[in-house]
Design an enzyme around this catalytic site. Sequence first.
Site, PDB file in Angstrom:
ATOM      1  N   SER A  33    -102.593 -80.511  24.688  1.00 25.35           N
ATOM      2  CA  SER A  33    -102.981 -81.729  25.397  1.00 25.35           C
ATOM      3  C   SER A  33    -104.457 -81.979  25.143  1.00 25.35           C
ATOM      4  O   SER A  33    -104.879 -82.034  23.987  1.00 25.35           O
ATOM      5  CB  SER A  33    -102.644 -81.596  26.887  1.00 25.35           C
ATOM      6  OG  SER A  33    -102.828 -82.828  27.548  1.00 25.35           O
ATOM      7  N   THR A  34    -105.272 -82.084  26.181  1.00 23.54           N
ATOM      8  CA  THR A  34    -106.690 -82.410  26.022  1.00 23.54           C
ATOM      9  C   THR A  34    -107.383 -81.442  25.072  1.00 23.54           C
ATOM     10  O   THR A  34    -107.335 -80.227  25.262  1.00 23.54           O
ATOM     11  CB  THR A  34    -107.396 -82.350  27.397  1.00 23.54           C
ATOM     12  OG1 THR A  34    -106.626 -83.088  28.333  1.00 23.54           O
ATOM     13  CG2 THR A  34    -108.798 -82.913  27.308  1.00 23.54           C
ATOM     14  N   HIS A  41     -99.656 -84.145  24.094  1.00 26.21           N
ATOM     15  CA  HIS A  41     -99.686 -85.223  25.086  1.00 26.21           C
ATOM     16  C   HIS A  41    -100.606 -86.338  24.591  1.00 26.21           C
ATOM     17  O   HIS A  41    -101.784 -86.101  24.338  1.00 26.21           O
ATOM     18  CB  HIS A  41    -100.193 -84.714  26.434  1.00 26.21           C
ATOM     19  CG  HIS A  41     -99.322 -83.668  27.049  1.00 26.21           C
ATOM     20  ND1 HIS A  41     -99.784 -82.777  27.988  1.00 26.21           N
ATOM     21  CD2 HIS A  41     -98.008 -83.369  26.876  1.00 26.21           C
ATOM     22  CE1 HIS A  41     -98.797 -81.975  28.367  1.00 26.21           C
ATOM     23  NE2 HIS A  41     -97.706 -82.315  27.698  1.00 26.21           N
ATOM     24  N   MET A  68    -104.808 -79.835  29.995  1.00 22.98           N
ATOM     25  CA  MET A  68    -104.771 -79.808  31.459  1.00 22.98           C
ATOM     26  C   MET A  68    -103.352 -79.548  31.951  1.00 22.98           C
ATOM     27  O   MET A  68    -102.387 -79.871  31.273  1.00 22.98           O
ATOM     28  CB  MET A  68    -105.231 -81.159  32.012  1.00 22.98           C
ATOM     29  CG  MET A  68    -106.726 -81.357  31.975  1.00 22.98           C
ATOM     30  SD  MET A  68    -107.196 -82.835  32.877  1.00 22.98           S
ATOM     31  CE  MET A  68    -107.319 -83.992  31.544  1.00 22.98           C
ATOM     32  N   ASP A 127     -97.908 -77.648  31.665  1.00 29.60           N
ATOM     33  CA  ASP A 127     -96.764 -77.907  30.794  1.00 29.60           C
ATOM     34  C   ASP A 127     -96.717 -76.845  29.696  1.00 29.60           C
ATOM     35  O   ASP A 127     -97.736 -76.523  29.081  1.00 29.60           O
ATOM     36  CB  ASP A 127     -96.882 -79.312  30.175  1.00 29.60           C
ATOM     37  CG  ASP A 127     -95.589 -79.775  29.530  1.00 29.60           C
ATOM     38  OD1 ASP A 127     -94.516 -79.257  29.904  1.00 29.60           O
ATOM     39  OD2 ASP A 127     -95.648 -80.661  28.661  1.00 29.60           O
TER      40      ASP A 127
END
Length: 193
Positions: free
Chosen positions: A12-13, A39, A129, A132
């Site tokens: 993600s991030t 993501h 973050m 998941d």
Amino acid sequence: MPAENVVAIGSSTGGLVALKEILSQLPDKFDAAIVIVQHMPGFISKSIVNTLGEVTKHTVKLAEDGEVLTPGVIYLAPGGDKHLIVENRSIMLVDGEKVNFCRPSVDVMMNSVAEEFEERTIGVILTGMGHDGAMGIVKIKEHGGYTIAQDKVTSAVFGMPGAAINTGKIDRVLPSYMIAPEFTSIIEQRTFT
């Protein structure tokens, strides 16, 4: 010939930086398919594919419904409105509620890959973050697979890797620059000739 081994990556991030580093280190001959859930909003999916394609000799593509996983090909789940699952060695893009506030969800992808490829699955959780992927890592370990989490120092955000580590089911915690050599070595050891 369908892939016999799969590397399932969730990020993600900060994930794009880590993914570029990892994919740039893949050897020319790589005997696994790579499935990535990053993501992101759907409208940047194609530009992410192009960016990742610039750092590796392997084919990087947006995953399409119904295509068979092929060794040496890197599949990126389209951002937006569908989950990616693997069934009968093939990708399926399916509707469903968000999982961990995400669609596509790393957990959904990893759960399906673990059931399909069992001990021939390597799960990798990168920077991001939330949590998941943590349950997906548990599923991969339950099916005999191998698991890796990015370390805190090289993660932009340590949420996802930290949650995966907290499950107690991570085999190795590594800086981003050591992840590709690690899973490449594992695949070479497990490849039947």
